[in-house]
Design a protein around this motif. Structure first.
Motif, PDB file in Angstrom:
ATOM      1  N   UNK A 113      95.422 139.421  42.969  1.00  0.00           N
ATOM      2  CA  UNK A 113      94.452 140.467  43.278  1.00  0.00           C
ATOM      3  C   UNK A 113      95.307 141.833  43.057  1.00  0.00           C
ATOM      4  N   UNK A 114      94.012 142.762  42.523  1.00  0.00           N
ATOM      5  CA  UNK A 114      94.930 143.980  41.946  1.00  0.00           C
ATOM      6  C   UNK A 114      94.936 145.216  42.964  1.00  0.00           C
ATOM      7  N   UNK A 115      94.401 145.190  44.097  1.00  0.00           N
ATOM      8  CA  UNK A 115      94.613 146.258  44.941  1.00  0.00           C
ATOM      9  C   UNK A 115      93.767 147.354  44.606  1.00  0.00           C
ATOM     10  N   UNK A 116      93.011 147.629  43.193  1.00  0.00           N
ATOM     11  CA  UNK A 116      92.484 148.680  42.857  1.00  0.00           C
ATOM     12  C   UNK A 116      90.929 148.340  42.715  1.00  0.00           C
ATOM     13  N   UNK A 117      90.256 147.571  43.274  1.00  0.00           N
ATOM     14  CA  UNK A 117      88.928 147.085  43.010  1.00  0.00           C
ATOM     15  C   UNK A 117      88.226 147.266  44.455  1.00  0.00           C
ATOM     16  N   UNK A 118      86.876 147.307  44.542  1.00  0.00           N
ATOM     17  CA  UNK A 118      86.204 147.826  45.574  1.00  0.00           C
ATOM     18  C   UNK A 118      86.394 146.443  46.606  1.00  0.00           C
ATOM     19  N   UNK A 119      86.508 145.275  45.965  1.00  0.00           N
ATOM     20  CA  UNK A 119      86.757 144.283  47.028  1.00  0.00           C
ATOM     21  C   UNK A 119      88.123 144.087  47.710  1.00  0.00           C
ATOM     22  N   UNK A 120      88.967 144.789  47.025  1.00  0.00           N
ATOM     23  CA  UNK A 120      90.217 144.564  47.450  1.00  0.00           C
ATOM     24  C   UNK A 120      90.640 145.796  48.603  1.00  0.00           C
ATOM     25  N   UNK A 121      89.936 146.831  48.096  1.00  0.00           N
ATOM     26  CA  UNK A 121      90.145 148.072  48.976  1.00  0.00           C
ATOM     27  C   UNK A 121      89.324 148.088  50.268  1.00  0.00           C
ATOM     28  N   UNK A 122      88.024 147.471  50.144  1.00  0.00           N
ATOM     29  CA  UNK A 122      87.257 147.192  51.243  1.00  0.00           C
ATOM     30  C   UNK A 122      86.460 145.870  51.246  1.00  0.00           C
ATOM     31  N   UNK A 123      87.225 144.886  51.488  1.00  0.00           N
ATOM     32  CA  UNK A 123      86.688 143.359  51.303  1.00  0.00           C
ATOM     33  C   UNK A 123      85.480 143.213  52.111  1.00  0.00           C
ATOM     34  N   UNK A 124      84.467 142.651  51.510  1.00  0.00           N
ATOM     35  CA  UNK A 124      83.533 142.189  52.221  1.00  0.00           C
ATOM     36  C   UNK A 124      83.494 141.097  52.916  1.00  0.00           C
ATOM     37  N   UNK A 125      82.620 140.700  53.843  1.00  0.00           N
ATOM     38  CA  UNK A 125      82.674 139.392  54.399  1.00  0.00           C
ATOM     39  C   UNK A 125      81.698 138.310  54.205  1.00  0.00           C
ATOM     40  N   UNK A 126      81.801 137.006  54.508  1.00  0.00           N
ATOM     41  CA  UNK A 126      80.757 136.180  54.221  1.00  0.00           C
ATOM     42  C   UNK A 126      80.174 135.781  55.496  1.00  0.00           C
ATOM     43  N   UNK A 127      78.887 135.369  55.393  1.00  0.00           N
ATOM     44  CA  UNK A 127      78.278 134.719  56.577  1.00  0.00           C
ATOM     45  C   UNK A 127      77.416 133.523  56.256  1.00  0.00           C
ATOM     46  N   UNK A 128      77.120 132.580  57.129  1.00  0.00           N
ATOM     47  CA  UNK A 128      76.378 131.266  56.787  1.00  0.00           C
ATOM     48  C   UNK A 128      74.731 131.625  56.654  1.00  0.00           C
ATOM     49  N   UNK A 129      74.389 131.865  55.607  1.00  0.00           N
ATOM     50  CA  UNK A 129      72.879 132.232  55.307  1.00  0.00           C
ATOM     51  C   UNK A 129      72.084 131.038  55.003  1.00  0.00           C
ATOM     52  N   UNK A 130      72.477 129.776  55.296  1.00  0.00           N
ATOM     53  CA  UNK A 130      71.554 128.810  55.151  1.00  0.00           C
ATOM     54  C   UNK A 130      70.260 128.759  55.780  1.00  0.00           C
ATOM     55  N   UNK A 131      70.333 128.967  57.016  1.00  0.00           N
ATOM     56  CA  UNK A 131      69.188 129.227  57.891  1.00  0.00           C
ATOM     57  C   UNK A 131      68.061 130.419  57.294  1.00  0.00           C
ATOM     58  N   UNK A 132      68.642 131.327  56.871  1.00  0.00           N
ATOM     59  CA  UNK A 132      67.872 132.518  56.244  1.00  0.00           C
ATOM     60  C   UNK A 132      67.562 131.973  54.986  1.00  0.00           C
ATOM     61  N   UNK A 169      68.889 120.918  54.067  1.00  0.00           N
ATOM     62  CA  UNK A 169      69.849 121.191  54.538  1.00  0.00           C
ATOM     63  C   UNK A 169      71.103 120.310  53.908  1.00  0.00           C
ATOM     64  N   UNK A 170      70.955 120.092  52.736  1.00  0.00           N
ATOM     65  CA  UNK A 170      72.378 119.163  52.095  1.00  0.00           C
ATOM     66  C   UNK A 170      73.208 120.288  51.577  1.00  0.00           C
ATOM     67  N   UNK A 171      72.630 121.432  51.416  1.00  0.00           N
ATOM     68  CA  UNK A 171      73.532 122.273  50.754  1.00  0.00           C
ATOM     69  C   UNK A 171      73.503 123.644  51.574  1.00  0.00           C
ATOM     70  N   UNK A 172      74.966 124.047  52.027  1.00  0.00           N
ATOM     71  CA  UNK A 172      75.458 124.985  52.571  1.00  0.00           C
ATOM     72  C   UNK A 172      75.307 126.321  51.789  1.00  0.00           C
ATOM     73  N   UNK A 173      74.791 127.394  52.507  1.00  0.00           N
ATOM     74  CA  UNK A 173      74.548 128.689  51.550  1.00  0.00           C
ATOM     75  C   UNK A 173      75.359 129.914  52.414  1.00  0.00           C
ATOM     76  N   UNK A 174      76.722 130.079  51.691  1.00  0.00           N
ATOM     77  CA  UNK A 174      77.467 131.006  52.252  1.00  0.00           C
ATOM     78  C   UNK A 174      77.066 132.415  51.416  1.00  0.00           C
ATOM     79  N   UNK A 175      76.628 133.462  52.244  1.00  0.00           N
ATOM     80  CA  UNK A 175      76.347 134.992  51.611  1.00  0.00           C
ATOM     81  C   UNK A 175      77.298 135.931  51.579  1.00  0.00           C
ATOM     82  N   UNK A 176      77.171 136.729  50.798  1.00  0.00           N
ATOM     83  CA  UNK A 176      78.142 138.039  50.899  1.00  0.00           C
ATOM     84  C   UNK A 176      77.409 138.946  51.607  1.00  0.00           C
ATOM     85  N   UNK A 177      78.073 139.527  52.617  1.00  0.00           N
ATOM     86  CA  UNK A 177      77.601 140.478  53.639  1.00  0.00           C
ATOM     87  C   UNK A 177      78.138 142.083  53.185  1.00  0.00           C
ATOM     88  N   UNK A 178      77.086 142.776  52.862  1.00  0.00           N
ATOM     89  CA  UNK A 178      77.545 144.149  52.091  1.00  0.00           C
ATOM     90  C   UNK A 178      78.629 144.751  53.156  1.00  0.00           C
TER      91      UNK A 178
END
Length: 643
Positions: free
Chosen positions: A421-440, A533-542
């Protein structure tokens, strides 16, 4: 070699038709290969040591061996053929596709005291004859040719009449038919090996996956050559990808808050978007120029020339612009539309920060980009295999956009390189979270199913989101879609969040776009796994908008040159030197970086030389530049001291 702003970058494209008069006397033949190469590096280019694999590549070519070199922009590829051409007897012949830049590149070599010429379609007959005579007489060090000239029998006959020291094939990825810059004329370059089997060849490129690497080797008959693959990491570039929301305004905010007065490139997908964006920036007080294939040749040439020679200009362009651009002080590259491949994205963003100091690669990316790119692939010409290849390129690009991990790690992994991990990209400096978006995801896909059952109709993302949010718009009401069982069941998410869900489903192939060009949505084979429901869908939360990211690259990161922090005294000298350089460049009719790079001026400002001997010790000051510019530099430095 200190810094990334080496003369190798100044001459990293193509070159022109003047022949300089300075003759370079080679070191004694009894000297070792390394000693001779190092002497040329010091006396001509003004650097004390090679970087990375440069020394081994150069020794290989000087000794008559072939080489295939994969090295990032700013890594010093050009030295890998320039130095051998100055050491070996004869003239180095460089094949490059960049006719529009040849004059500027020869100007850069001329400033170093190197005798260079080019042959291309822009020259008058007497100019071509002068260069041809110099080649035959051996009074050239380097001759630059566009690849199409090697299809002309007269060119092949000319090369037979002179002594060729080496063949350099620049931008070698252009030979790849699956690449982003394919040039059919590159397919003919096997003639070099077939006609002149004893002349060493070196092929160079700044970007290639393992597949493209293998294709270059096969098509250029370089399987038995020595292959050198440097790290593709550009640690001084900060990679950032933002959710698209009024992209012109987002771009303006980037330029005003982080890059006021900086030179940069903005890439747009269409000619119309280029024109509109350039006009918008100008109206906002930011000097900007358009560049696309629809403009006249003279307009394109004039705009390119201004961008190279003037400070602080923004070039708004399609991808027709940029390959071989050697401007070292491009501080940002922005994309207002999604690139078609990671290779293209890497190549385009690599035009920022060639001098090794901090730069930004910024991309605005949204749902419409995914829909548009999917539709373009589905309606493209070519067979199914071609479309699968395009889809694979797009999937990799979408994966880079949607990742919650370090972007640099994923970018380098695409080229087969591991990193931390570089520490010099947006995901390193401001890490996004994931959420279970299967139902959505199930809610959205269920809405698609119900609409397809409704007389087999399909609709765009906006209409489906309105249904899920329970909006009784005129269209929703008129079509009777308020009666659907999914109407209003998505009120737990906002409009923007639903569009993020749709974008990510499209990016993962869990949702498709119709192939008829209407941009409507349809199910894919993978949709069933989600619905069942056979596949879990984890999504990126901005991630929420954060403070501007740090502008400093990683400390000590793999050879990155960190920007020099100048005290008030050195800063005053640096600015005086920049003013002197600007006037000198204008008087000579060349870009400012041809005189000296910023990195060299910074070193001069810090070291504060008062004699030519002291100035000669500065990295980047070779013998020719010392003789030509030394007195002016010392005068500029002294003027600040007196003041």
């Amino acid at each position: 070699m200190p810094g990334c702003g080496s003369p190798s970058e100044v001459s990293d494209a193509t070159y022109s038709g003047r022949v300089t008069s300075l003759d370079l006397t080679p070191p004694p033949a009894t000297a070792t290969t390394h000693t001779r190469a190092l002497e040329v590096l010091r006396s001509v280019f003004g650097y004390d040591a090679f970087r990375g694999d440069q020394a081994e590549i150069i020794s290989t070519v000087i000794d008559g061996g072939d080489a295939l070199v994969l090295m990032p922009t700013g890594g010093g590829k050009s030295l890998c053929y320039q130095v051998p051409a100055l050491v070996r007897p004869g003239v180095g012949v460089v094949v490059s596709p960049l006719i529009a830049l040849m004059q500027d590149q020869v100007d850069a070599l001329s400033a170093l005291g190197v005798r260079a010429g080019f042959l291309n379609s822009t020259q008058m007959p007497h100019e071509r004859r002068a260069v041809e005579d110099a080649f035959v007489d051996g009074t050239l060090d380097l001759l630059y040719l566009a690849p199409e000239r090697l299809r002309v029998p007269e060119t092949l006959a000319l090369l037979d009449r002179g002594q060729v020291s080496l063949f350099a094939i620049d931008e070698a990825h252009c030979v790849s038919q699956w690449g982003h810059d394919f040039r059919p004329d590159y397919l003919q370059l096997s003639v070099l090996h077939e006609r002149w089997p004893d002349v060493p060849r070196v092929a160079l490129t700044a970007t290639a996956t393992e597949t493209t690497h293998a294709e270059i080797a096969r098509r250029l008959q370089l399987e038995d050559a020595r292959h050198f693959v440097a790290s593709f990491d550009r640690p001084n570039i900060q990679y950032r990808i933002a959710a698209k929301n009024n992209p012109k305004a987002q771009l303006l905010d980037l330029l005003r808050t982080e890059h006021p007065g900086d030179a940069g490139i903005v890439y747009c997908l269409s000619r119309k978007s280029v024109e509109q964006t350039a006009e918008y920036l100008v109206a906002q007080g930011i000097p900007a120029l358009p560049y696309h294939a629809g403009l006249g040749a003279q307009v394109r040439a004039a705009n390119q020339s201004r961008f190279l020679r003037e400070d602080g200009l923004v070039m708004v362009a399609t991808i027709a612009f940029g390959m071989g651009i050697d401007k070292p002080d491009v501080r940002f590259v922005a994309h207002l539309d999604l690139p078609k491949s990671v290779e293209g994205y890497y190549q385009e963003t690599g035009r920022a920060g060639r001098d090794g100091t901090p730069a930004t690669a910024w991309l605005a990316y949204g749902l419409a980009d995914v829909v548009q790119q999917r539709r373009m692939i589905d309606t493209s010409e070519g067979d199914a295999a071609h479309r699968r290849k395009l889809s694979a390129h797009l999937d990799a690009m979408l994966g880079l956009c949607e990742t919650v991990e370090c972007r640099r790690v994923q970018l380098l992994a695409y080229f087969g390189q591991e990193s931390a991990a570089c520490g010099n990209c947006d995901t390193c400096l401001n890490a996004p979270k994931t959420w279970d978006g299967t139902v959505a995801a199930q809610k959205f896909l269920s809405t698609v199913v119900r609409l397809e059952r409704d007389r087999g109709q399909r609709y765009g993302a906006g209409h489906l989101v309105d249904i899920l949010l329970g909006k009784e718009t005129p269209r929703v009401t008129q079509l009777g879609h308020t009666t659907l069982s999914t109407f209003g069941i998505g009120s737990d998410l906002s409009d923007g969040e639903w569009r993020g869900v749709v974008r990510q489903l499209l990016a993962r192939g869990l949702l498709g776009v119709d192939s008829e060009g209407y941009g409507t949505l349809e199910l894919t084979e993978s949709s069933a796994e989600v619905l069942s429901g056979a596949r879990l869908v984890m999504l990126r939360r901005e991630a929420p908008k954060a403070a501007k990211a740090a502008r400093t690259p990683r400390s000590g990161a793999r050879g990155a040159k960190v920007a020099v922090d100048l005290d008030d005294s050195a800063a005053a000298v640096f600015e005086r030197l920049r003013a002197w350089r600007g006037a000198t460049a204008k008087e000579s009719g060349v870009p400012a970086y041809v005189v000296f790079h910023d990195a060299t001026l910074r070193d001069i400002a810090v070291l504060h030389p008062s004699t030519l001997d002291e100035l000669a010790a500065v990295s980047g000051v070779g013998a020719a530049k010392l003789e030509k510019f030394g007195a002016g530099v010392l005068e500029a430095v002294a003027a600040v001291s007196v003041a």
